[in-house]
Design an enzyme around this catalytic site. Structure first.
Site, PDB file in Angstrom:
ATOM      1  N   GLU A 253       0.813  -1.217   0.000  1.00 44.97           N
ATOM      2  CA  GLU A 253       0.000   0.000   0.000  1.00 44.97           C
ATOM      3  C   GLU A 253       0.852   1.274   0.000  1.00 44.97           C
ATOM      4  OE1 GLU A 253      -3.373   0.467  -0.297  1.00 44.97           O
ATOM      5  OE2 GLU A 253      -2.772   2.559  -0.334  1.00 44.97           O
ATOM      6  N   THR A 297      -5.784   1.560  -5.513  1.00 43.90           N
ATOM      7  CA  THR A 297      -5.373   0.149  -5.371  1.00 43.90           C
ATOM      8  C   THR A 297      -6.044  -0.724  -6.434  1.00 43.90           C
ATOM      9  OG1 THR A 297      -5.314   0.464  -2.985  1.00 43.90           O
ATOM     10  CG2 THR A 297      -5.155  -1.791  -3.773  1.00 43.90           C
TER      11      THR A 297
HETATM   12  C1  GP9 Z   1      -8.924  -0.770   0.191  1.00 39.96           C
HETATM   13  C2  GP9 Z   1      -7.466  -0.640   0.059  1.00 39.96           C
HETATM   14  C3  GP9 Z   1      -7.059   0.798  -0.093  1.00 39.96           C
HETATM   15  O1  GP9 Z   1      -9.349  -2.087   0.345  1.00 39.96           O
HETATM   16  O2  GP9 Z   1      -7.033  -1.433  -0.988  1.00 39.96           O
HETATM   17  O3  GP9 Z   1      -7.468   1.341  -1.266  1.00 39.96           O
HETATM   18  P1  GP9 Z   1      -6.892   2.745  -1.807  1.00 39.96           P
HETATM   19  O4  GP9 Z   1      -7.536   3.833  -1.026  1.00 39.96           O
HETATM   20  O5  GP9 Z   1      -5.421   2.735  -1.630  1.00 39.96           O
HETATM   21  O6  GP9 Z   1      -7.284   2.765  -3.245  1.00 39.96           O
HETATM   22 MN    MN Z   2      -3.809   1.607  -2.200  1.00 39.54          MN
END
Ligand code: GP9
Ligand code: MN
Length: 626
Positions: A253, A297
């Site tokens: 992330e 993501t």
């Molecule tokens: C949500 C996580 C975060 O499940 O994958 O998403 P993002 O805000 O980074 O798109």
């Molecule tokens: Mn993300």
């Protein structure tokens, strides 16, 4: 009681106040880049043009009480729209689109993030609304308007003349503003937030109709493009090195490349990932770019699984979750791979519960599969360490070979972390976001290290390849000042901004022994063909836009979703062609250096969009992999 001369129409007052307010928000709360005085002029004009357009309609409403009601509610609704965009902008550096609105569920799940995006002074946005409300209730006779027909027509005509004038200036300053429309910031800057929303709504209905009317007639052209420009002859040296191995993909992330090999307060930020740089079983791609847009993501997942581009608006997982795809889990499934995703979030977030089966995933270990307590969670939910910890028992039960994806969560805006999990200190700058980023990145680094150990202990390590990829930026351009301080630069130029879109990509092949740091220009679009090649799989007549990252003759550009691109020689952004090596704009003699690639990139993004909007894969009979 009131003499005629004292009348000031409420629509004029509302226009002025609303216009001033909108301008202040544009200028000081959205970080819109102003490059010249013409842009500044347009930015001053457009808030008043939009406000006039909205409020001046009220002169046609005869009944005083209705006229007043219309103005007050328009002021309120307009302000709510500004406010919603502001909160959204603080998180995404972007403006709301209609597809985003249908992701309402996601917004609800943001929880603590949302609160940290609202500032106390935001309440000032509503001051003019309250004033207009007060006038419309208490001073009706002074502010009401009753023009003769000619006055009404004149007011209407005036608002159209202003609008056309605004559009004319915009088109002059930015030709093809409406047709290209890759970048919402431009639209807001030139035609204003409200006209942008109208434009977005029109675009949205166009998308809806496109699906109905697509008949696959675009396919031959797209297939030919892929054959001629994307498909490569022969294989790379690494073809088949991971044949029959498990694939463990870690989506890290908000991890950006600028922290790799770097320090904060004299401490390494990512000691474990740094150790992989020198590891003989690991390839690290230092010029690997994320290509995501609003779907963050999920966009990165879409790129990875399909080697297609996400959309320029909304999350394609959401808007086109029902489409036909020809994705990696499905292809690997045909070869006997079992596939699963591990992510401790609600399964409906980003419509994953619909999209994953559609991409061919066999199973999704969502939040329900995990034991989440107050102690082991923070911010968005389960912390990364317990996440990996609790995942191992499931991983051990999977039939091999498997293709698995682990999506981490702790290093997510606003980068909250418990004291006990902090191994390094925060940075010190005017941006709390950047300051907090480093300790959470370190936490994620430690969690990945721990996961490697657990894989070894579980006896899964030797038979697997592990890919670690940053999903998208974590620090938006809102924090450029702090970022320039951290990077020891005077300012973050548009060139630097593109270079900050690099995310780490590690390919770890236990026992391989030939790992190195690669500077090839690569991106998320390349992951699917690269994994297929490592596993020694050829897919005939596939339609995709990336290349095997190890192939010598791979295409030489990486397109970002807004039409910007990177080649080994140039970076194109903000309508400017920069030298890749120096970051200087190209000279007169090289003025056309980027031109050819600008056209190719536009075509390629367009084809990818055609596939998605038209759901074109429903017309293709893909052969089985072999
Ligand atoms: C949500 C996580 C975060 O499940 O994958 O998403 P993002 O805000 O980074 O798109
Ligand atoms: Mn993300």
């Amino acid at each position: 009681m009131y003499s005629k001369g004292k009348r000031i129409p409420l629509y004029v007052i509302a226009t002025l106040l609303f216009g001033i307010k909108t301008y202040i928000v544009y200028r000081f709360l959205f970080s819109l880049e102003i490059e010249n005085s013409m842009q500044e002029l347009i930015l001053v004009i457009n808030p008043f043009v939009s406000a006039f357009l909205i409020f001046a309609i009220s002169v046609w409403i005869k009944k005083t009480s209705r006229q007043m009601k219309y103005i007050r509610y328009m002021a309120l609704i307009g302000t709510i729209i500004i406010f919603a965009n502001l909160v959204f902008y603080r998180s995404f550096s972007d403006f709301i689109t209609i597809p985003q609105l249908f992701q309402g569920g996601n917004v609800g799940d943001l929880g603590s993030s949302i609160l940290s995006l609202i500032k106390v002074y935001d309440i000032l946005l509503f001051v003019d609304v309250i004033f207009v409300w007060y006038l419309s209730k208490k001073h009706v006779n002074v502010v009401t308007t009753s023009y003769p027909r000619s006055g009404k027509v004149f007011t209407l005509a005036l608002s159209f003349v202003l609008l056309v004038g605004n559009f004319f200036l915009a088109e002059m300053e930015r030709p093809q503003l409406f047709t290209r429309a890759f970048d919402r910031e431009y639209l807001v800057k030139y035609i204003g937030l409200f006209n942008y929303h109208i434009y977005d709504a029109a675009l949205h209905s166009k998308v809806k109709t496109q699906h109905v009317f697509a008949d696959g007639s675009e396919l031959p052209q797209i297939k030919e493009y892929v054959k001629e420009n994307i498909e490569l002859p022969g294989q790379s040296d690494l073809y088949g090195v991971a044949k029959d191995k498990n694939v463990i993909f870690i989506s890290a992330e908000s991890l950006q490349s600028f922290v790799i090999g770097n320090t904060v307060n004299g401490q390494e930020v990512t000691p474990f990932l740094n150790s992989l740089l020198a590891d003989e079983d690991t390839y690290y791609f230092e010029n690997f770019y994320h290509q995501t847009e609003q779907g963050k993501t999920s966009d990165s997942e879409f790129l990875v699984e399909n080697s297609l581009y996400p959309l320029s608006r909304g999350a394609v997982f959401f808007t086109h979750g029902q489409n036909e795809y020809h994705a990696l889990p499905e292809l690997l499934g045909e070869e006997g791979y079992y596939s699963a995703v591990f992510h401790a979030n609600n399964k409906s977030f980003y419509n994953r519960d619909q999209m994953y089966p559609n991409l061919g995933y066999d199973y999704f270990y969502d939040v329900e599969a995990y034991e989440v307590t107050e102690d082991n969670s923070i911010g968005w939910g389960l912390k990364d360490k317990p996440f990996f910890d609790q995942s191992i028992k499931y991983l051990q039960t999977l039939e091999e070979p498997f293709y698995t994806k682990f999506i981490t969560l702790t290093n997510h805006f606003p980068f909250e972390l418990d004291e006990e999990d902090k191994s390094i200190e925060r940075y010190d700058s005017n941006s709390n976001t950047l300051n907090n980023f480093f300790p959470t990145v370190r936490y994620m680094d430690e969690s990945i290290e721990q996961f490697f150990e657990q894989l070894k202990a579980a006896g899964l390590y030797e038979d697997s390849i592990i890919i670690i990829m940053g999903d998208h930026y974590g620090i938006s351009s809102n924090h450029n000042k702090a970022m320039s301080q951290y990077l020891n630069k005077e300012e973050i130029t548009p060139y630097d901004h593109i270079q900050l879109q690099r995310v780490p990509l590690f390919i770890h092949i236990p026992g391989h022994g030939k790992g190195e740091i690669k500077s090839t220009i690569t991106g998320q679009i390349d992951i699917k063909p690269t994994i297929l090649s490592l596993l020694g799989m050829e897919v005939e007549d596939d339609i995709y836009f990336g290349n095997d990252m190890f192939h010598e003759n791979r295409k030489d550009y990486i397109a970002l979703r807004n039409g910007d691109f990177i080649t080994k020689d140039y970076i194109y952004t903000n309508d400017t062609c920069y030298q890749f090596a120096t970051g200087e704009p190209v000279g007169e003699s090289d003025a056309d250096a980027c031109q050819g690639t600008i056209e190719t990139v536009e075509k390629e993004l367009g084809y990818s969009d055609d596939i998605i909007y038209g759901d074109l894969f429903r017309f293709v009979n893909f052969k089985q992999a072999n």
